[in-house]
Enzyme design. Structure first.
Site, PDB file in Angstrom:
ATOM      1  N   PHE A 189      -1.095  12.284  10.728  1.00 18.67           N
ATOM      2  CA  PHE A 189      -1.938  13.366  10.256  1.00 18.67           C
ATOM      3  C   PHE A 189      -2.202  13.080   8.774  1.00 18.67           C
ATOM      4  O   PHE A 189      -2.571  11.923   8.465  1.00 18.67           O
ATOM      5  CB  PHE A 189      -1.305  14.717  10.656  1.00 18.67           C
ATOM      6  N   LYS A 214     -10.044   2.912  14.322  1.00 19.57           N
ATOM      7  CA  LYS A 214      -8.722   3.339  14.809  1.00 19.57           C
ATOM      8  C   LYS A 214      -8.772   3.513  16.331  1.00 19.57           C
ATOM      9  O   LYS A 214      -7.866   3.125  17.053  1.00 19.57           O
ATOM     10  CB  LYS A 214      -8.298   4.645  14.133  1.00 19.57           C
ATOM     11  N   GLY A 225       0.836  -1.209   0.000  1.00 16.18           N
ATOM     12  CA  GLY A 225       0.000   0.000   0.000  1.00 16.18           C
ATOM     13  C   GLY A 225       0.869   1.256   0.000  1.00 16.18           C
ATOM     14  O   GLY A 225       2.095   1.188  -0.072  1.00 16.18           O
ATOM     15  N   SER A 234      -4.474   7.117  13.568  1.00 16.65           N
ATOM     16  CA  SER A 234      -4.797   8.312  12.776  1.00 16.65           C
ATOM     17  C   SER A 234      -5.240   9.453  13.679  1.00 16.65           C
ATOM     18  O   SER A 234      -5.858   9.236  14.719  1.00 16.65           O
ATOM     19  CB  SER A 234      -5.922   7.965  11.786  1.00 16.65           C
ATOM     20  N   TYR A 248     -14.811   4.109  10.104  1.00 15.59           N
ATOM     21  CA  TYR A 248     -13.358   4.030   9.861  1.00 15.59           C
ATOM     22  C   TYR A 248     -12.605   4.622  11.060  1.00 15.59           C
ATOM     23  O   TYR A 248     -11.742   3.966  11.650  1.00 15.59           O
ATOM     24  CB  TYR A 248     -12.958   4.787   8.579  1.00 15.59           C
ATOM     25  N   ASP A 261     -16.172  16.739   7.906  1.00 16.89           N
ATOM     26  CA  ASP A 261     -14.855  17.394   7.936  1.00 16.89           C
ATOM     27  C   ASP A 261     -14.680  18.221   9.208  1.00 16.89           C
ATOM     28  O   ASP A 261     -15.629  18.874   9.652  1.00 16.89           O
ATOM     29  CB  ASP A 261     -14.706  18.345   6.737  1.00 16.89           C
TER      30      ASP A 261
HETATM   31  C1  WQD Z   1      -8.161  17.248   3.248  1.00 14.90           C
HETATM   32  C2  WQD Z   1      -8.828  18.608   3.122  1.00 14.90           C
HETATM   33  C3  WQD Z   1     -11.174  18.471   2.661  1.00 14.90           C
HETATM   34  C4  WQD Z   1     -10.811  16.700  -1.304  1.00 14.90           C
HETATM   35  C5  WQD Z   1      -8.749  11.752   5.532  1.00 14.90           C
HETATM   36  C6  WQD Z   1      -9.133  10.754   6.567  1.00 14.90           C
HETATM   37  C7  WQD Z   1      -7.936  10.485   7.434  1.00 14.90           C
HETATM   38  C8  WQD Z   1      -6.824  10.001   6.551  1.00 14.90           C
HETATM   39  C9  WQD Z   1      -6.455  11.090   5.543  1.00 14.90           C
HETATM   40  C10 WQD Z   1      -6.751   7.627   6.181  1.00 14.90           C
HETATM   41  C11 WQD Z   1     -10.193  18.650   3.801  1.00 14.90           C
HETATM   42  C12 WQD Z   1     -10.429  19.129   1.503  1.00 14.90           C
HETATM   43  C13 WQD Z   1     -10.520  17.225  -0.055  1.00 14.90           C
HETATM   44  C14 WQD Z   1     -11.368  17.523  -2.308  1.00 14.90           C
HETATM   45  C15 WQD Z   1     -11.329  19.382  -0.782  1.00 14.90           C
HETATM   46  N1  WQD Z   1      -7.213   8.837   5.848  1.00 14.90           N
HETATM   47  N2  WQD Z   1     -10.774  18.536   0.189  1.00 14.90           N
HETATM   48  N3  WQD Z   1     -11.615  18.842  -2.010  1.00 14.90           N
HETATM   49  O1  WQD Z   1     -10.390  14.299   5.299  1.00 14.90           O
HETATM   50  O2  WQD Z   1      -8.337  15.448   6.305  1.00 14.90           O
HETATM   51  O3  WQD Z   1      -8.418  12.962   6.167  1.00 14.90           O
HETATM   52  O4  WQD Z   1      -7.646  11.319   4.772  1.00 14.90           O
HETATM   53  O5  WQD Z   1      -5.968   7.334   7.032  1.00 14.90           O
HETATM   54  O6  WQD Z   1      -8.266   9.486   8.355  1.00 14.90           O
HETATM   55  O7  WQD Z   1     -10.148  11.311   7.365  1.00 14.90           O
HETATM   56  O8  WQD Z   1      -8.139  14.280   4.094  1.00 14.90           O
HETATM   57  O9  WQD Z   1      -7.459  14.702   1.766  1.00 14.90           O
HETATM   58  O10 WQD Z   1      -9.868  13.969   2.232  1.00 14.90           O
HETATM   59  O11 WQD Z   1      -9.125  16.256   2.854  1.00 14.90           O
HETATM   60  O12 WQD Z   1     -11.557  20.587  -0.546  1.00 14.90           O
HETATM   61  O13 WQD Z   1     -11.679  17.105  -3.465  1.00 14.90           O
HETATM   62  O14 WQD Z   1      -9.067  18.868   1.742  1.00 14.90           O
HETATM   63  O15 WQD Z   1     -12.412  19.145   2.886  1.00 14.90           O
HETATM   64  O16 WQD Z   1     -10.359  19.948   4.329  1.00 14.90           O
HETATM   65  P1  WQD Z   1      -8.920  14.341   5.502  1.00 14.90           P
HETATM   66  P2  WQD Z   1      -8.660  14.743   2.666  1.00 14.90           P
END
Ligand code: WQD
Length: 338
Positions: A179, A154, A10, A125, A150, A299
């Site tokens: 993070f 964790k 992965g 996480s 999910y 979010d």
């Molecule tokens: C980041 C920011 C979105 C997509 C998630 C999981 C976390 C981990 C990492 C697994 C947010 C914004 C996103 C888009 C946007 N996963 N965004 N447009 O939600 O912080 O964390 O992924 O381990 O557990 O919760 O990451 O990359 O989805 O979003 O504006 O098309 O980008 O709203 O503010 P997130 P993300």
């Protein structure tokens, strides 16, 4: 020393295998290829010149897991990445997440508990904190009710390890609360293989940069942050991978202060969505088309790490910047789509 890396083909797993091999560990990868591909193995070998043993196995098969550990009695530690990780999917299919993320954890811990000594690193996480009351977030921040199955896997996963370590002192464990992992290996041989439409920000940005997506939807610009868009702590996957090797070495060297420790792994800096877009435009020279849309359900406003504990006790600190992460992610996207 033989280390098992579950989910080792992965995104984070493959980068960790590279860092383990660089430090001279013998690696056995277990992966069921449900969210990765066998080509990743070639990428690892191209980088390190060493072929890890690869076993295609579904860790939900308790008998298979038992047979594996019987056959590999010389395994001294496990770094456990294998899990389903799509927040939205977990809401639709909670039982898949509870079986895959927690059932497999129990089977592995049952096997490790039989050994005179074993080391276990758990992929946790920052999602366990939900919307923290105070920023930056320390490890003593309260764990909040999970926003998704999910996130709950964790939280419960950490509790399973904590409760096991209380009675099984032969088991030495560390949970790393990531993070936001981003970027790709500088060699451009491995990176994030987003299968399908990416849910995460960086792969969506790089696919938009390639013209595969018309434009990025920015989920909300009415948050109480520096520019109204949500803030996250984007950590380069190579920095994150190195943290796993350092944590494992801490256990091997018996430097841990208890047999279950928790560390935040982030850069300590929060970046807004608009700041990430600017960083991408700077490193790629591309203009990124985007539109502001409504907030995404679930979010949080802002999450970034207080990394004092990892800096002081692990002796680990993130070295790469947001620009490094975006530049490597962009190079990887161009190679994969090239
Ligand atoms: C980041 C920011 C979105 C997509 C998630 C999981 C976390 C981990 C990492 C697994 C947010 C914004 C996103 C888009 C946007 N996963 N965004 N447009 O939600 O912080 O964390 O992924 O381990 O557990 O919760 O990451 O990359 O989805 O979003 O504006 O098309 O980008 O709203 O503010 P997130 P993300």
């Amino acid at each position: 020393m033989k280390i098992v890396v579950t989910g080792g083909l992965g995104f984070i797993g493959s980068h960790t295998v590279v860092e383990l091999q660089n430090k001279g560990f013998e690696v056995v990868i277990i992966d069921n290829l449900s969210n990765s591909s066998i080509e990743v193995l070639d990428g690892i070998i191209k980088i390190t010149g060493k072929k890890p043993e690869f076993i295609e196995m579904d860790l939900r098969d308790k008998v298979e897991v038992g047979n594996f550990f019987k056959k590999h009695a010389d395994v001294s530690g496990v770094i456990h990445f294998a899990a389903s990780k799509a927040v939205g999917e977990s809401v639709e299919n909670p039982l898949l997440y509870y079986e895959n993320n927690l059932g497999t954890l129990v089977y592995i811990l049952q096997q490790l508990s039989k050994k005179a000594e074993s080391h276990f690193i758990f992929s946790s996480s920052c999602t366990v904190y939900g919307q923290a009351d105070e920023l930056p977030i320390t490890e003593s921040a309260p764990v909040k009710p999970a926003e998704s199955p999910y996130g709950n896997t964790k939280q419960v996963g950490e509790e399973i390890i904590r409760d096991t370590c209380k009675v099984k002192t032969e088991l030495q464990a560390i949970a790393l609360r990531y993070f936001n992992p981003v970027g790709a290996h500088p060699s451009v041989e491995i990176g994030e293989l987003p299968l399908g439409v990416p849910q995460n920000l960086i792969p969506y940005i790089t696919q938009t940069g390639m013209g595969m997506r018309d434009q990025l939807s920015v989920y909300g610009d009415d948050y109480p942050t520096q520019d109204g868009t949500a803030v996250r702590d984007y950590i380069h996957v190579v920095d994150l991978a190195k943290a796993h090797v350092i944590a494992l070495q801490r256990l091997i060297d018996k430097k841990n202060e208890s047999n279950y420790e928790v560390f935040n792994i982030g850069t300590g800096t929060g970046s807004s969505v608009l700041e990430v877009i600017k960083s991408f435009e700077k490193v790629s020279g591309k203009n990124l088309p985007y539109k502001i849309v409504g907030r995404r359900e679930g979010d949080v406003v802002a999450a970034y790490a207080d990394t004092t504990k990892a800096n002081k006790k692990l002796g680990w600190k993130a070295e790469k910047t947001l620009d490094d992460a975006l530049a490597s992610a962009w190079k990887w996207e161009q190679k994969v789509r090239g």
